[in-house]
Design a protein around this motif. Sequence first.
Motif, PDB file in Angstrom:
ATOM      1  N   ALA A   1       1.230  -6.198  -5.642  1.00  0.00           N
ATOM      2  CA  ALA A   1       0.203  -5.621  -7.339  1.00  0.00           C
ATOM      3  C   ALA A   1      -0.919  -4.929  -7.296  1.00  0.00           C
ATOM      4  O   ALA A   1      -0.489  -3.602  -8.162  1.00  0.00           O
ATOM      5  N   ILE A   2      -1.052  -4.625  -5.826  1.00  0.00           N
ATOM      6  CA  ILE A   2      -1.381  -3.229  -5.998  1.00  0.00           C
ATOM      7  C   ILE A   2      -1.316  -2.364  -5.428  1.00  0.00           C
ATOM      8  O   ILE A   2      -1.229  -1.307  -6.044  1.00  0.00           O
ATOM      9  N   THR A   3      -0.454  -2.356  -4.817  1.00  0.00           N
ATOM     10  CA  THR A   3       0.527  -1.490  -4.297  1.00  0.00           C
ATOM     11  C   THR A   3       1.505  -0.595  -6.141  1.00  0.00           C
ATOM     12  O   THR A   3       2.108   0.473  -6.341  1.00  0.00           O
ATOM     13  N   GLY A   4       1.793  -1.678  -6.856  1.00  0.00           N
ATOM     14  CA  GLY A   4       2.859  -1.372  -8.252  1.00  0.00           C
ATOM     15  C   GLY A   4       1.595  -0.342  -8.782  1.00  0.00           C
ATOM     16  O   GLY A   4       2.078   0.167  -9.486  1.00  0.00           O
ATOM     17  N   THR A   5       0.514  -1.467  -8.816  1.00  0.00           N
ATOM     18  CA  THR A   5      -0.522  -0.275  -9.674  1.00  0.00           C
ATOM     19  C   THR A   5      -0.690   1.494  -9.107  1.00  0.00           C
ATOM     20  O   THR A   5      -0.691   2.639 -10.408  1.00  0.00           O
ATOM     21  N   LEU A   6      -1.239   1.148  -8.039  1.00  0.00           N
ATOM     22  CA  LEU A   6      -0.935   2.826  -7.847  1.00  0.00           C
ATOM     23  C   LEU A   6       0.442   3.651  -7.797  1.00  0.00           C
ATOM     24  O   LEU A   6       0.365   5.073  -8.328  1.00  0.00           O
ATOM     25  N   PHE A   7       1.607   3.021  -7.246  1.00  0.00           N
ATOM     26  CA  PHE A   7       3.063   3.358  -7.453  1.00  0.00           C
ATOM     27  C   PHE A   7       2.620   3.914  -8.752  1.00  0.00           C
ATOM     28  O   PHE A   7       3.029   5.413  -9.136  1.00  0.00           O
ATOM     29  N   ILE A   8       2.429   3.293 -10.114  1.00  0.00           N
ATOM     30  CA  ILE A   8       2.387   3.488 -11.787  1.00  0.00           C
ATOM     31  C   ILE A   8       1.590   4.395 -11.820  1.00  0.00           C
ATOM     32  O   ILE A   8       1.968   6.263 -12.659  1.00  0.00           O
ATOM     33  N   ASN A   9       0.844   4.535 -11.473  1.00  0.00           N
ATOM     34  CA  ASN A   9      -0.512   5.590 -11.272  1.00  0.00           C
ATOM     35  C   ASN A   9      -0.120   7.321 -10.730  1.00  0.00           C
ATOM     36  O   ASN A   9      -0.222   8.168 -10.983  1.00  0.00           O
ATOM     37  N   VAL A  10       0.651   7.266  -9.595  1.00  0.00           N
ATOM     38  CA  VAL A  10       0.848   8.383  -8.719  1.00  0.00           C
ATOM     39  C   VAL A  10       2.372   9.093  -9.728  1.00  0.00           C
ATOM     40  O   VAL A  10       2.059  10.051  -9.968  1.00  0.00           O
ATOM     41  N   ILE A  11       3.258   7.850 -10.111  1.00  0.00           N
ATOM     42  CA  ILE A  11       4.705   8.727 -10.795  1.00  0.00           C
ATOM     43  C   ILE A  11       4.536   9.304 -12.181  1.00  0.00           C
ATOM     44  O   ILE A  11       4.598  10.626 -12.731  1.00  0.00           O
ATOM     45  N   GLY A  12       3.041   7.984 -12.804  1.00  0.00           N
ATOM     46  CA  GLY A  12       3.138   8.364 -14.250  1.00  0.00           C
ATOM     47  C   GLY A  12       1.778   9.785 -14.036  1.00  0.00           C
ATOM     48  O   GLY A  12       1.836  10.810 -15.028  1.00  0.00           O
ATOM     49  N   SER A  13       1.251  10.581 -13.084  1.00  0.00           N
ATOM     50  CA  SER A  13       1.154  11.601 -12.795  1.00  0.00           C
ATOM     51  C   SER A  13       1.608  12.992 -12.694  1.00  0.00           C
ATOM     52  O   SER A  13       1.759  14.071 -13.444  1.00  0.00           O
ATOM     53  N   PHE A  14       3.627  12.293 -12.413  1.00  0.00           N
ATOM     54  CA  PHE A  14       4.243  13.699 -12.289  1.00  0.00           C
ATOM     55  C   PHE A  14       5.351  13.231 -13.439  1.00  0.00           C
ATOM     56  O   PHE A  14       5.886  14.313 -14.002  1.00  0.00           O
ATOM     57  N   PHE A  15       5.569  12.550 -13.967  1.00  0.00           N
ATOM     58  CA  PHE A  15       6.235  12.194 -14.664  1.00  0.00           C
ATOM     59  C   PHE A  15       6.478  11.550 -15.543  1.00  0.00           C
ATOM     60  O   PHE A  15       5.100  10.830 -16.161  1.00  0.00           O
ATOM     61  N   SER A  16       7.490  11.863 -17.391  1.00  0.00           N
ATOM     62  CA  SER A  16       6.601  10.873 -18.110  1.00  0.00           C
ATOM     63  C   SER A  16       7.414   9.899 -18.148  1.00  0.00           C
ATOM     64  O   SER A  16       8.289   9.517 -17.576  1.00  0.00           O
ATOM     65  N   ILE A  17       7.155   9.319 -19.777  1.00  0.00           N
ATOM     66  CA  ILE A  17       7.294   7.883 -19.730  1.00  0.00           C
ATOM     67  C   ILE A  17       9.133   7.495 -19.731  1.00  0.00           C
ATOM     68  O   ILE A  17       8.835   6.370 -19.356  1.00  0.00           O
ATOM     69  N   PHE A  18       9.830   9.106 -20.156  1.00  0.00           N
ATOM     70  CA  PHE A  18      11.078   7.969 -19.722  1.00  0.00           C
ATOM     71  C   PHE A  18      11.795   7.766 -18.175  1.00  0.00           C
ATOM     72  O   PHE A  18      12.276   7.277 -18.483  1.00  0.00           O
ATOM     73  N   VAL A  19      11.299   9.019 -18.251  1.00  0.00           N
ATOM     74  CA  VAL A  19      12.074   9.398 -16.020  1.00  0.00           C
ATOM     75  C   VAL A  19      10.875   7.923 -15.248  1.00  0.00           C
ATOM     76  O   VAL A  19      11.696   7.635 -14.684  1.00  0.00           O
ATOM     77  N   SER A  20       9.970   8.037 -15.739  1.00  0.00           N
ATOM     78  CA  SER A  20       9.249   6.833 -15.177  1.00  0.00           C
ATOM     79  C   SER A  20       9.790   5.206 -15.212  1.00  0.00           C
ATOM     80  O   SER A  20       9.565   4.202 -14.188  1.00  0.00           O
ATOM     81  N   SER A  21       9.968   5.235 -16.611  1.00  0.00           N
ATOM     82  CA  SER A  21      10.372   3.965 -17.121  1.00  0.00           C
ATOM     83  C   SER A  21      11.827   3.218 -16.846  1.00  0.00           C
ATOM     84  O   SER A  21      12.076   2.139 -15.861  1.00  0.00           O
ATOM     85  N   LEU A  22      12.845   4.753 -16.364  1.00  0.00           N
ATOM     86  CA  LEU A  22      13.864   3.998 -15.656  1.00  0.00           C
ATOM     87  C   LEU A  22      13.640   3.988 -14.259  1.00  0.00           C
ATOM     88  O   LEU A  22      14.620   2.703 -13.201  1.00  0.00           O
ATOM     89  N   LEU A  23      12.685   4.934 -13.274  1.00  0.00           N
ATOM     90  CA  LEU A  23      12.835   4.724 -12.235  1.00  0.00           C
ATOM     91  C   LEU A  23      12.067   2.915 -11.964  1.00  0.00           C
ATOM     92  O   LEU A  23      12.447   2.570 -10.904  1.00  0.00           O
ATOM     93  N   CYS A  24      10.972   2.582 -12.380  1.00  0.00           N
ATOM     94  CA  CYS A  24      10.743   1.110 -12.538  1.00  0.00           C
ATOM     95  C   CYS A  24      11.367   0.616 -13.156  1.00  0.00           C
ATOM     96  O   CYS A  24      11.504  -0.727 -12.318  1.00  0.00           O
ATOM     97  N   ALA A  25      12.881   0.656 -13.583  1.00  0.00           N
ATOM     98  CA  ALA A  25      13.507  -0.339 -13.910  1.00  0.00           C
ATOM     99  C   ALA A  25      14.820  -0.644 -13.074  1.00  0.00           C
ATOM    100  O   ALA A  25      15.544  -1.503 -12.757  1.00  0.00           O
ATOM    101  N   VAL A  26      14.544  -0.175 -11.787  1.00  0.00           N
ATOM    102  CA  VAL A  26      15.735  -0.012 -11.041  1.00  0.00           C
ATOM    103  C   VAL A  26      15.058  -1.077  -9.591  1.00  0.00           C
ATOM    104  O   VAL A  26      15.541  -2.025  -9.361  1.00  0.00           O
ATOM    105  N   LEU A  27      13.504  -1.511  -9.463  1.00  0.00           N
ATOM    106  CA  LEU A  27      12.538  -2.498  -8.930  1.00  0.00           C
ATOM    107  C   LEU A  27      12.954  -3.726  -9.141  1.00  0.00           C
ATOM    108  O   LEU A  27      13.347  -4.581  -8.193  1.00  0.00           O
ATOM    109  N   PRO A  28      12.741  -4.368 -10.277  1.00  0.00           N
ATOM    110  CA  PRO A  28      14.053  -5.689 -10.530  1.00  0.00           C
ATOM    111  C   PRO A  28      15.059  -5.760  -9.807  1.00  0.00           C
ATOM    112  O   PRO A  28      15.589  -6.852  -9.247  1.00  0.00           O
ATOM    113  N   LEU A  29      15.763  -4.776  -9.913  1.00  0.00           N
ATOM    114  CA  LEU A  29      17.376  -5.361  -9.013  1.00  0.00           C
ATOM    115  C   LEU A  29      17.457  -5.034  -7.940  1.00  0.00           C
ATOM    116  O   LEU A  29      17.691  -5.859  -7.129  1.00  0.00           O
ATOM    117  N   ILE A  30      16.374  -4.495  -7.306  1.00  0.00           N
ATOM    118  CA  ILE A  30      16.194  -4.475  -5.672  1.00  0.00           C
ATOM    119  C   ILE A  30      15.627  -5.795  -5.139  1.00  0.00           C
ATOM    120  O   ILE A  30      16.520  -7.116  -4.344  1.00  0.00           O
TER     121      ILE A  30
END
Length: 480
Positions: free
Chosen positions: A153-182
């Motif tokens: 849970a903490i890793t997920g919160t850290l992950f979105i804060n890190v990628i959210g500081s570099f990428f847009s909502i569009f790109v970040s959301s598509l990256l996050c969409a891959v995790l449930p498939l893994i």
Amino acid sequence: MTVRLINYNREYIFQYFATIAGVFSILCSGINLGWTSPFLPELLSPNSTIPTTNDEGSWCAVAPLLGAPPGAIIAALLVDKIGRKYTILLIGPWVSICFIGIAFSTSIWEITGLRFIIGSTEGALYTVLPMYIGEISDPKIREFLTATIAIAAITGTLFINVIGSFFSIFVSSLLCAVLPLIHMVGFWLVPESPYYYTKKGNFQAAKESLQILRGKQDVDQEMDAIAKAVVRQERTSDQTGLLDLFTVSSNRRACFIFIIVCMTNKFSGKNPCMFYTETIFKEASSSIDATLSVIIYCTVELVAVVIATFFVVNRFGKRMLLILSAAGCSLAVLALAIFFFLKDYGYNTELFFWLPITALVTYNIMFSIGLSFGMVTVLSELFPTNVKAKALCIADTFSVLMGTLVSKIFQIFYDQTGSMSYPFLFFSFCSFIGCILIVRNMPETKGKTLEEIQQLLIGQEQYSSELRVRHVAYVNNSFI
């Protein structure tokens, strides 16, 4: 002399794999929880491509909390019908679709609705996953395995804060969409809980599942213990109702213990500390910007939880860690309250510029060594199979409500007094009371099987009586 802090025995390998595959789904829960930190300011800005008002933004922020209870109820209905494994697997596609939807959203209400649905999957996960991990784990490593939920849970919160500081909502959301498939690919390979198979009377499947999880063929002794435990706990499941949580003394005691741990967790001030991280850093005259301060906060928490999980939990047991955690949180937020009292009453706090940051980091560390994963491990251990689904559903809903309540209490205190000293003093008092209640009521479950924990809750004399009554039923349904 070398001290083995974690068991790496061959027989535990598949338990580790099953747990990692399962908690991978919790990454998305942490992502959804921390999503507003990098993106809500962007949505509220004048140049936002999705115009959002403060009121709309507040609904977007609380949407996951509102979604959790219905998700927990659905999971409670499914988990004993289709199994723990398939209930968890059903969650992945919904989360992936919702993140893709967020990427292509054109209004704040679309994002809010999708975050609500992801929140529902979180409620379902926190109902089913602790149950699954608790039932597949060897007692020697159960506390370690259940603690990995907090890490994810903490890793997920850290992950979105890190990628959210570099990428847009569009790109970040598509990256996050891959995790449930893994998660789905990995979790498809793990076996169902042997407790679920035993509950359904499929003893051969239960034995095969246990053989995979233990990495050996000779599991008759443990299978025998599981069968006896489930038969005793079920007590004619068609008569088991919600009221059994409160009318059966051992269940009532388990509920009371959970309420103590949950209330101590929520009323230690975790959510307000997270929300006001930027303000506390500013009070220390820090030049660190808001996003980076949250990243630092989450990183400290992640490191502390990892250290506690890998090097502390299996050595000291959950009870001792919860006591130390509650006491440490009480002292840390008391230090924050004292700092703000001094500041409010005009004292020169320049000599204590280090205190807010030190207290906040200390709080994060102390929270992480016990309270961060205390609720999850309690839920995975204390309730028998016949009421576990109902118990975890109610527990998740109660936890969400308490989290919302404590945030509201902080807001009321802060709005009415204009100072953070009073709410932090209140949280310090609550943590202290919680520590005392944990000392008085929390049993140590380290190294005990789930049935031994039930024996501890029930009491030796009553347990022996129940076991004799159920012995005939077990013999008639024995897999041997």
